[in-house]
Design a protein around this motif. Sequence first.
Motif, PDB file in Angstrom:
ATOM      1  N   PRO A  86       0.826  -1.204   0.000  1.00  0.00           N
ATOM      2  CA  PRO A  86       0.000   0.000   0.000  1.00  0.00           C
ATOM      3  C   PRO A  86       0.860   1.254   0.000  1.00  0.00           C
ATOM      4  O   PRO A  86       2.029   1.232   0.409  1.00  0.00           O
ATOM      5  N   GLY A  87       0.283   2.358  -0.442  1.00  0.00           N
ATOM      6  CA  GLY A  87       1.050   3.585  -0.600  1.00  0.00           C
ATOM      7  C   GLY A  87       1.633   4.137   0.681  1.00  0.00           C
ATOM      8  O   GLY A  87       2.665   4.809   0.659  1.00  0.00           O
ATOM      9  N   SER A  88       0.987   3.866   1.812  1.00  0.00           N
ATOM     10  CA  SER A  88       1.463   4.420   3.082  1.00  0.00           C
ATOM     11  C   SER A  88       2.687   3.695   3.619  1.00  0.00           C
ATOM     12  O   SER A  88       3.362   4.200   4.525  1.00  0.00           O
ATOM     13  N   ALA A 118       3.707  -7.903   1.134  1.00  0.00           N
ATOM     14  CA  ALA A 118       2.329  -7.476   1.360  1.00  0.00           C
ATOM     15  C   ALA A 118       1.392  -8.312   0.498  1.00  0.00           C
ATOM     16  O   ALA A 118       1.555  -8.380  -0.725  1.00  0.00           O
ATOM     17  N   ILE A 119       0.416  -8.950   1.144  1.00  0.00           N
ATOM     18  CA  ILE A 119      -0.536  -9.819   0.451  1.00  0.00           C
ATOM     19  C   ILE A 119      -1.943  -9.496   0.944  1.00  0.00           C
ATOM     20  O   ILE A 119      -2.112  -8.834   1.975  1.00  0.00           O
ATOM     21  N   PRO A 120      -2.982  -9.959   0.261  1.00  0.00           N
ATOM     22  CA  PRO A 120      -4.345  -9.717   0.742  1.00  0.00           C
ATOM     23  C   PRO A 120      -4.578 -10.340   2.121  1.00  0.00           C
ATOM     24  O   PRO A 120      -4.069 -11.423   2.425  1.00  0.00           O
ATOM     25  N   ASP A 122      -4.444  -4.686   2.364  1.00  0.00           N
ATOM     26  CA  ASP A 122      -5.767  -4.103   2.147  1.00  0.00           C
ATOM     27  C   ASP A 122      -6.427  -3.711   3.466  1.00  0.00           C
ATOM     28  O   ASP A 122      -7.633  -3.863   3.647  1.00  0.00           O
ATOM     29  N   VAL A 123      -5.610  -3.233   4.399  1.00  0.00           N
ATOM     30  CA  VAL A 123      -6.106  -2.765   5.690  1.00  0.00           C
ATOM     31  C   VAL A 123      -5.723  -1.297   5.840  1.00  0.00           C
ATOM     32  O   VAL A 123      -5.132  -0.694   4.947  1.00  0.00           O
ATOM     33  N   SER A 124      -6.039  -0.714   6.986  1.00  0.00           N
ATOM     34  CA  SER A 124      -5.777   0.709   7.187  1.00  0.00           C
ATOM     35  C   SER A 124      -4.275   0.985   7.239  1.00  0.00           C
ATOM     36  O   SER A 124      -3.478   0.105   7.589  1.00  0.00           O
ATOM     37  N   PHE A 148      -8.547   4.120  10.191  1.00  0.00           N
ATOM     38  CA  PHE A 148      -9.557   3.159   9.751  1.00  0.00           C
ATOM     39  C   PHE A 148      -9.448   2.796   8.279  1.00  0.00           C
ATOM     40  O   PHE A 148     -10.055   1.824   7.836  1.00  0.00           O
ATOM     41  N   GLY A 149      -8.726   3.593   7.505  1.00  0.00           N
ATOM     42  CA  GLY A 149      -8.478   3.225   6.119  1.00  0.00           C
ATOM     43  C   GLY A 149      -9.453   3.836   5.142  1.00  0.00           C
ATOM     44  O   GLY A 149      -9.483   5.053   4.948  1.00  0.00           O
ATOM     45  N   SER A 150     -10.275   3.026   4.544  1.00  0.00           N
ATOM     46  CA  SER A 150     -11.134   3.466   3.450  1.00  0.00           C
ATOM     47  C   SER A 150     -12.173   4.477   3.922  1.00  0.00           C
ATOM     48  O   SER A 150     -12.528   4.539   5.104  1.00  0.00           O
TER      49      SER A 150
END
Length: 454
Positions: A91-93, A128-130, A182-184, A431-433
């Motif tokens: 993820p970008g962060s 990093a994986i799902p 795919d988490v925060s 919280f992410g999304s």
Amino acid sequence: MRRLAIPILCLMAACVPSTKNEVPGRNSPVATALPPMKTFATQRGGGVNRPNSQIAQDFLDLTFQMESGRPLPWLTKFEGPIKVAVTGQAPGSLEGDLARLLARLRSEAGINISRAARGEEAQIIVEAIPRKTLQKAVPQAACFVVPNVSGWSEFKRNRGNGKTDWTRLSNRKKATVIIPNDVSPQEVRDCLHEEISQALGPLNDLYRLPDSIFNDDNFHTILTGFDMLILRAYYSPELRNGMTRGQTARVLPAVLSRLNPRGNRASNAGANRTPKQWNDAITSALAMRTSQSQRAASAAKAVKIAQAQGWKDNRLAFSLFVQGRVTLGSKPETAISAFVQSGNIYKQLYGASVHAAHVNTQMAAFALSSGQLDVAIRLTDEGIPAARNSSNAALLATLLMIKAEALEASGRDEEARRVRLDSLGWGRYGFGSERNVRARLNEIKALAPRRVRS
């Protein structure tokens, strides 16, 4: 391994008692536009206030035993410079948080660690994986670290054989950290801190530690000053691969005296050992797939064991905190009593700490739901500085959201708007999304009574 954390707040209808007779209505969902994500530019580990004799015992218990209870026969660590590579769909962060973590490890723990250049061999691989893929392999893990492999595929091929057995290592040459992508952003960061620190050093977690991420209570989410001291000692030249517990115990006092001269003082007896029965009770109480009645019974058992042990430390406080969490929906009076006792212990031990902030969050949500608006505002004001200082965006956002609703219900609209806007920026990190942020915001909105009319 970082275990799946219990949610900060149990805010759904089943968790908070109905107040329909006291509060005639609830506000509608919020449609506020989300501001840019906020992040913590600097992260502070804090000081270490315990005597070195206690820290030495903690070091030995962290280093020579795994979370499962299996003993580790000798100390193992990396030798020479340590390079870190990132693979998978990160993820970008991640890049910014990883850079800040490695900088802290260099400056605070004195470890020669940095990012691997393109094509350069890495000793630690972060893949990093799902999340679904990760938890299919290790259901109870939010993320984990495994030795002697260079990624997820090699881990799957060698899972269960001696190659990935920490107890068989004589030194550390390679480790892979598996994190969800795919988490925060906060969950990614927290995984980086815990799993890279375990790739480097101790593999155990101890509930008795009040100031460490090496503790499954998950109150601390980034490496603390205590953790950095442990890692600095771990990589001191006096400690070498292959040293036994006894050999380490003989040289450790001098190492800690040199690294932490403030700790060279007499101490009362340190915390006694934690019986397995208490650990099992806490684990059962926190197991989300266990029935509510069983979780409540396990929490009550943990409190009973803690009291029988004569504990006055964070283990008793955490037992009460967990009891409050799991009984809030079914026995609110028991829950509130447990939260009050837990909060009092935490405040007596550590002042306005992140531990107390977690308790305040629960109490403030209950106060908001029952229309005690001034109490909700006071409790959130007490908890916000600790949440900010501990770089816990999810906790900070939740406290700010509760405060905003209490302010709005009190008719203080402009203050509420400013506080809510602040909460949303932190919520995007915690919280992410956007969907997750709005869900949390609307859950808290649903707790609030309608505006008090003058």
